[in-house]
Scaffold this motif. Structure first.
Motif, PDB file in Angstrom:
ATOM      1  N   MET A   7       0.854  -1.168   0.000  1.00 36.41           N
ATOM      2  CA  MET A   7       0.000   0.000   0.000  1.00 36.41           C
ATOM      3  C   MET A   7       0.900   1.231   0.000  1.00 36.41           C
ATOM      4  O   MET A   7       1.786   1.356   0.832  1.00 36.41           O
ATOM      5  CB  MET A   7      -0.907  -0.056   1.229  1.00 36.41           C
ATOM      6  N   ALA A   8       0.665   2.138  -0.934  1.00 32.97           N
ATOM      7  CA  ALA A   8       1.445   3.363  -1.045  1.00 32.97           C
ATOM      8  C   ALA A   8       0.724   4.492  -0.310  1.00 32.97           C
ATOM      9  O   ALA A   8      -0.319   4.962  -0.748  1.00 32.97           O
ATOM     10  CB  ALA A   8       1.642   3.728  -2.504  1.00 32.97           C
ATOM     11  N   ILE A   9       1.280   4.914   0.826  1.00 28.43           N
ATOM     12  CA  ILE A   9       0.710   6.003   1.613  1.00 28.43           C
ATOM     13  C   ILE A   9       1.540   7.249   1.347  1.00 28.43           C
ATOM     14  O   ILE A   9       2.766   7.217   1.484  1.00 28.43           O
ATOM     15  CB  ILE A   9       0.724   5.690   3.117  1.00 28.43           C
ATOM     16  N   THR A  10       0.866   8.329   0.969  1.00 27.64           N
ATOM     17  CA  THR A  10       1.575   9.578   0.725  1.00 27.64           C
ATOM     18  C   THR A  10       1.015  10.684   1.615  1.00 27.64           C
ATOM     19  O   THR A  10      -0.190  10.744   1.860  1.00 27.64           O
ATOM     20  CB  THR A  10       1.469  10.018  -0.747  1.00 27.64           C
ATOM     21  N   LEU A  11       1.899  11.517   2.089  1.00 25.18           N
ATOM     22  CA  LEU A  11       1.550  12.705   2.866  1.00 25.18           C
ATOM     23  C   LEU A  11       1.777  13.899   1.966  1.00 25.18           C
ATOM     24  O   LEU A  11       2.820  13.985   1.304  1.00 25.18           O
ATOM     25  CB  LEU A  11       2.436  12.808   4.106  1.00 25.18           C
ATOM     26  N   SER A  12       0.827  14.821   1.932  1.00 23.78           N
ATOM     27  CA  SER A  12       1.025  16.013   1.111  1.00 23.78           C
ATOM     28  C   SER A  12       0.302  17.208   1.699  1.00 23.78           C
ATOM     29  O   SER A  12      -0.581  17.080   2.544  1.00 23.78           O
ATOM     30  CB  SER A  12       0.544  15.766  -0.321  1.00 23.78           C
ATOM     31  N   THR A  13       0.703  18.365   1.236  1.00 21.76           N
ATOM     32  CA  THR A  13       0.001  19.616   1.486  1.00 21.76           C
ATOM     33  C   THR A  13      -0.649  19.967   0.158  1.00 21.76           C
ATOM     34  O   THR A  13       0.056  20.135  -0.837  1.00 21.76           O
ATOM     35  CB  THR A  13       0.986  20.718   1.914  1.00 21.76           C
ATOM     36  N   PRO A  14      -1.973  20.042   0.115  1.00 20.75           N
ATOM     37  CA  PRO A  14      -2.632  20.250  -1.175  1.00 20.75           C
ATOM     38  C   PRO A  14      -2.379  21.645  -1.733  1.00 20.75           C
ATOM     39  O   PRO A  14      -2.117  22.584  -0.987  1.00 20.75           O
ATOM     40  CB  PRO A  14      -4.110  20.056  -0.857  1.00 20.75           C
ATOM     41  N   ASN A  15      -2.477  21.748  -3.056  1.00 19.36           N
ATOM     42  CA  ASN A  15      -2.463  23.071  -3.660  1.00 19.36           C
ATOM     43  C   ASN A  15      -3.885  23.635  -3.566  1.00 19.36           C
ATOM     44  O   ASN A  15      -4.824  22.934  -3.170  1.00 19.36           O
ATOM     45  CB  ASN A  15      -1.946  23.022  -5.102  1.00 19.36           C
ATOM     46  N   THR A  16      -4.036  24.886  -3.885  1.00 22.19           N
ATOM     47  CA  THR A  16      -5.332  25.550  -3.738  1.00 22.19           C
ATOM     48  C   THR A  16      -6.463  24.831  -4.477  1.00 22.19           C
ATOM     49  O   THR A  16      -7.527  24.604  -3.885  1.00 22.19           O
ATOM     50  CB  THR A  16      -5.226  27.024  -4.173  1.00 22.19           C
ATOM     51  N   PRO A  17      -6.298  24.429  -5.738  1.00 22.69           N
ATOM     52  CA  PRO A  17      -7.404  23.737  -6.415  1.00 22.69           C
ATOM     53  C   PRO A  17      -7.800  22.410  -5.752  1.00 22.69           C
ATOM     54  O   PRO A  17      -8.945  21.986  -5.862  1.00 22.69           O
ATOM     55  CB  PRO A  17      -6.866  23.495  -7.832  1.00 22.69           C
ATOM     56  N   ARG A  42     -10.715  12.500  17.504  1.00 24.51           N
ATOM     57  CA  ARG A  42     -11.748  11.826  18.289  1.00 24.51           C
ATOM     58  C   ARG A  42     -12.082  10.449  17.750  1.00 24.51           C
ATOM     59  O   ARG A  42     -12.455   9.565  18.488  1.00 24.51           O
ATOM     60  CB  ARG A  42     -13.013  12.680  18.333  1.00 24.51           C
ATOM     61  N   LEU A  43     -12.002  10.288  16.449  1.00 25.86           N
ATOM     62  CA  LEU A  43     -12.238   8.986  15.839  1.00 25.86           C
ATOM     63  C   LEU A  43     -10.897   8.450  15.372  1.00 25.86           C
ATOM     64  O   LEU A  43      -9.911   9.163  15.344  1.00 25.86           O
ATOM     65  CB  LEU A  43     -13.216   9.109  14.668  1.00 25.86           C
ATOM     66  N   GLY A  44     -10.861   7.198  14.983  1.00 24.25           N
ATOM     67  CA  GLY A  44      -9.596   6.615  14.544  1.00 24.25           C
ATOM     68  C   GLY A  44      -8.805   6.103  15.724  1.00 24.25           C
ATOM     69  O   GLY A  44      -7.665   6.508  15.952  1.00 24.25           O
ATOM     70  N   GLY A  45      -9.404   5.225  16.517  1.00 23.71           N
ATOM     71  CA  GLY A  45      -8.776   4.713  17.725  1.00 23.71           C
ATOM     72  C   GLY A  45      -7.425   4.070  17.500  1.00 23.71           C
ATOM     73  O   GLY A  45      -6.554   4.133  18.364  1.00 23.71           O
ATOM     74  N   VAL A  46      -7.214   3.440  16.351  1.00 21.51           N
ATOM     75  CA  VAL A  46      -5.931   2.809  16.069  1.00 21.51           C
ATOM     76  C   VAL A  46      -4.848   3.879  15.971  1.00 21.51           C
ATOM     77  O   VAL A  46      -3.766   3.741  16.546  1.00 21.51           O
ATOM     78  CB  VAL A  46      -6.009   1.962  14.771  1.00 21.51           C
ATOM     79  N   PHE A  47      -5.140   4.966  15.274  1.00 22.22           N
ATOM     80  CA  PHE A  47      -4.183   6.068  15.171  1.00 22.22           C
ATOM     81  C   PHE A  47      -3.924   6.675  16.544  1.00 22.22           C
ATOM     82  O   PHE A  47      -2.781   6.886  16.949  1.00 22.22           O
ATOM     83  CB  PHE A  47      -4.688   7.146  14.215  1.00 22.22           C
ATOM     84  N   SER A  53      -9.313   1.696  11.075  1.00 28.55           N
ATOM     85  CA  SER A  53      -8.653   0.563  11.726  1.00 28.55           C
ATOM     86  C   SER A  53      -7.426   0.074  10.953  1.00 28.55           C
ATOM     87  O   SER A  53      -6.888  -0.986  11.262  1.00 28.55           O
ATOM     88  CB  SER A  53      -9.652  -0.584  11.919  1.00 28.55           C
ATOM     89  N   ASP A  54      -6.962   0.839   9.998  1.00 30.35           N
ATOM     90  CA  ASP A  54      -5.807   0.465   9.186  1.00 30.35           C
ATOM     91  C   ASP A  54      -4.528   0.703   9.987  1.00 30.35           C
ATOM     92  O   ASP A  54      -4.136   1.841  10.238  1.00 30.35           O
ATOM     93  CB  ASP A  54      -5.805   1.278   7.892  1.00 30.35           C
ATOM     94  N   GLN A  55      -3.881  -0.375  10.376  1.00 32.04           N
ATOM     95  CA  GLN A  55      -2.675  -0.295  11.210  1.00 32.04           C
ATOM     96  C   GLN A  55      -1.519   0.421  10.502  1.00 32.04           C
ATOM     97  O   GLN A  55      -0.816   1.222  11.117  1.00 32.04           O
ATOM     98  CB  GLN A  55      -2.228  -1.711  11.614  1.00 32.04           C
ATOM     99  N   GLU A  56      -1.327   0.122   9.232  1.00 32.21           N
ATOM    100  CA  GLU A  56      -0.226   0.733   8.487  1.00 32.21           C
ATOM    101  C   GLU A  56      -0.425   2.238   8.352  1.00 32.21           C
ATOM    102  O   GLU A  56       0.508   3.032   8.548  1.00 32.21           O
ATOM    103  CB  GLU A  56      -0.084   0.086   7.108  1.00 32.21           C
ATOM    104  N   LEU A  57      -1.649   2.644   8.043  1.00 31.79           N
ATOM    105  CA  LEU A  57      -1.956   4.069   7.950  1.00 31.79           C
ATOM    106  C   LEU A  57      -1.760   4.745   9.301  1.00 31.79           C
ATOM    107  O   LEU A  57      -1.155   5.821   9.387  1.00 31.79           O
ATOM    108  CB  LEU A  57      -3.386   4.286   7.442  1.00 31.79           C
ATOM    109  N   ALA A  58      -2.257   4.122  10.358  1.00 33.23           N
ATOM    110  CA  ALA A  58      -2.123   4.699  11.701  1.00 33.23           C
ATOM    111  C   ALA A  58      -0.658   4.892  12.075  1.00 33.23           C
ATOM    112  O   ALA A  58      -0.278   5.933  12.616  1.00 33.23           O
ATOM    113  CB  ALA A  58      -2.824   3.808  12.723  1.00 33.23           C
TER     114      ALA A  58
END
Length: 135
Positions: free
Chosen positions: A1-11, A113-118, A83-88
């Motif tokens: 699974m390819a997880i990417t972190l980004s800061t979006p552009n305006t559009p 508040r949600l996302g207990g695994v994270f 509940s995705d462990q890798e994402l968390a």
């Protein structure tokens, strides 16, 4: 699974707001709401985009964070990804390390508040057993 972190552009802000709207559930307490980003738009689209962080899996947004006030990260996680462990683990690592550009160094807070695994993963990294915490 390819997880990417980004800061979006305006559009891309519209895509983030649409994703957030799709994650809202009447029977769940609201985390980050699309209206929160709509309200924050008053600082300008470019400034708002600079305060948003997104995590995507294979190009699909699965978490959105908004840096509110400079030291508070308000998070929303897609219901099917809570509940995705890798994402968390990836999100917790990104939030804990200022070099990754999610939060600045020093005292900060994360609202999830949600996302207990994270939340559990983040607290474990901080060595804190509380149900909410600050690093």
């Amino acid at each position: 699974m390819a997880i990417t972190l980004s800061t979006p552009n305006t559009p891309a802000l519209d895509e983030m707001i649409t994703a957030l709207a799709g994650w809202q559930q009447e029977d769940q307490s609201v985390q980050l709401h699309p209206g929160d980003l709509g309200w924050a738009w008053q600082i300008g689209a470019s400034a708002l985009a600079g305060r948003v962080r997104t995590w995507a899996v294979n190009g699909r947004p699965v978490a959105v964070g908004y840096l509110d006030g400079g030291t508070l990260l308000r998070l929303a996680i897609a219901p099917d990804a809570e509940s995705d462990q890798e994402l968390a683990s990836r999100m917790a690592d990104d939030v804990a390390d200022p070099a990754r550009g999610v939060l600045p160094g020093g005292p900060v807070a994360v609202e999830a508040r949600l996302g207990g695994v994270f939340r559990s993963r983040l607290l474990a990294q901080a060595g804190r057993p509380e149900t909410c915490g600050h690093r």
